[in-house]
Design an enzyme around this catalytic site. Structure first.
Site, PDB file in Angstrom:
ATOM      1  N   ARG A   1      15.475  -6.219  -3.450  1.00 39.07           N
ATOM      2  CA  ARG A   1      14.699  -7.296  -2.572  1.00 39.07           C
ATOM      3  C   ARG A   1      13.304  -7.396  -3.090  1.00 39.07           C
ATOM      4  O   ARG A   1      12.739  -6.516  -3.269  1.00 39.07           O
ATOM      5  CB  ARG A   1      14.731  -6.768  -1.020  1.00 39.07           C
TER       6      ARG A   1
ATOM      7  N   ASP B   1       7.779   4.550  -3.408  1.00 41.05           N
ATOM      8  CA  ASP B   1       7.333   4.824  -2.151  1.00 41.05           C
ATOM      9  C   ASP B   1       8.343   4.977  -0.946  1.00 41.05           C
ATOM     10  O   ASP B   1       8.496   5.890  -0.187  1.00 41.05           O
ATOM     11  CB  ASP B   1       6.222   3.652  -1.608  1.00 41.05           C
TER      12      ASP B   1
ATOM     13  N   GLU C   1      -4.174   6.840  -3.191  1.00 41.73           N
ATOM     14  CA  GLU C   1      -4.968   5.661  -2.849  1.00 41.73           C
ATOM     15  C   GLU C   1      -6.124   5.867  -1.703  1.00 41.73           C
ATOM     16  O   GLU C   1      -6.621   4.961  -1.532  1.00 41.73           O
ATOM     17  CB  GLU C   1      -4.109   4.501  -2.381  1.00 41.73           C
TER      18      GLU C   1
ATOM     19  N   GLY D   1       0.865  -1.057  -0.127  1.00 38.07           N
ATOM     20  CA  GLY D   1       0.012   0.065   0.039  1.00 38.07           C
ATOM     21  C   GLY D   1       0.928   1.305  -0.009  1.00 38.07           C
ATOM     22  O   GLY D   1       1.927   1.345   0.750  1.00 38.07           O
TER      23      GLY D   1
ATOM     24  N   GLY E   1       9.124  -7.621  -2.217  1.00 36.54           N
ATOM     25  CA  GLY E   1       8.487  -7.086  -1.348  1.00 36.54           C
ATOM     26  C   GLY E   1       8.554  -5.686  -0.969  1.00 36.54           C
ATOM     27  O   GLY E   1       9.489  -5.144  -1.105  1.00 36.54           O
TER      28      GLY E   1
END
Ligand code: RIB
Length: 300
Positions: A277, A244, A140, A44, A279
């Site tokens: 990485r 992000d 969002e 998110g 995720g």
């Protein structure tokens, strides 16, 4: 941009549990791709940015977020608390937000979000801002809420930061309320109708505009000055949440008073490491890892 009170960033935005399938390539419309491994990761845009801000250190970080009562919410809360974020949670009877991510072997992704509880964040959920120096928002969350939060922050003398993602048409009033606007190339073109980056940066009237350009690094206009921060060379595994990480790290650096060019360098280093990485939140580096990368690449 007013001079900030030191210290606390409030991130107001989304949290999703990311359902990630790795595959050779992202499917075209109508195509089915046989993928390989599957995993769930905290994500998110809002939550990723809050986690990156907290992990960057030096800025205390709070998050206004809406979550359901389900098991997905527990995973997201645990990840944010583990990163050091102080939670300001609104509970919704709807399901916690989820995102379906197809991640290709070239580290590209295609993401579909089911916002669920994220749509329950309302204007009146914004907490008092008297201890807040920076408010970091994304798109969002419901647009009327984002607009109301930006108005409240501007009225309270808080530095307003908007990551205008995912791309959508925005009211002029919202753009005018933003001190630091962060976009990617596609979002910049959508906002300005211009494909020349320098011209687009100059078209926007915000005091500071930053555009992230992937392997080309980032460019920015701070008042009248244009800056370019090259990317740190890495082999990407997963670019989900790299933007992000950039946003959260940039705001943390500005909050602790770093000069703008230095803040850009920190954000660029953190987002480069995040790409190595799997995720979104799982990939966010620690402040020490970012400092090590910066130390191995002294600024000119
Ligand atoms: O920016 C990456 C994020 O977009 C993912 O974590 C996904 O949840 C979507 O919100």
């Amino acid at each position: 941009m007013t001079s900030p009170r030191t210290g606390t960033v409030l991130v107001a935005g989304s949290a999703n549990l990311d359902f990630v399938v790795r595959a050779t390539h992202v499917p075209a419309p109508g195509e089915t791709v046989l993928g390989r491994d599957f995993g769930t990761f905290p994500g998110g845009k809002g939550a990723n940015q809050a986690a990156a801000c907290a992990k960057a250190g030096g800025a205390s970080t709070q998050m206004l977020v809406a979550l359901g009562y389900d098991v997905h919410a527990q995973v997201l809360e645990a990840s944010l608390i583990d990163a050091g974020v102080v939670m300001r949670t609104v509970r919704s009877n709807g399901p916690t937000g989820v995102a379906f991510v197809c991640l290709s072997d070239t580290a590209e992704n295609a993401i579909t979000v089911a916002p669920g509880a994220n749509n329950a964040l309302l204007p009146e959920h914004l907490p008092p801002l008297h201890n807040i120096s920076h408010l970091l928002m994304q798109l969002e969350s419901p647009l009327p809420s984002v607009l109301a939060w930006a108005r409240a922050a501007r009225g309270a003398g808080v530095v307003t930061v908007l990551n205008a993602a995912p791309a959508q048409a925005l009211p002029d009033e919202l753009i005018a309320l933003i001190d630091v606007l962060i976009v990617n190339e596609h979002e910049l073109a959508q906002l300005t109708g211009l494909h020349d980056i320098d011209a687009a940066l100059d078209r926007l009237t915000n005091p500071c505009v930053v555009v992230t350009l992937g392997a080309q690094g980032s460019r920015a206009r701070m008042h009248g000055e244009h800056l370019h921060q090259p990317a740190f060379a890495i082999t990407p595994v997963d670019t989900t949440g790299a933007g992000d990480t950039f946003c959260g790290t940039l705001v943390a650096a500005l909050c602790r008073g770093l000069p703008f060019a230095e803040a850009l360098r920190h954000a660029s280093a953190a987002s480069a490491l995040a790409c190595t990485r799997l995720g979104a939140q799982a990939g966010i580096p620690t402040a020490r890892e970012v400092n090590d990368l910066l130390a191995s690449h002294p600024s000119p």
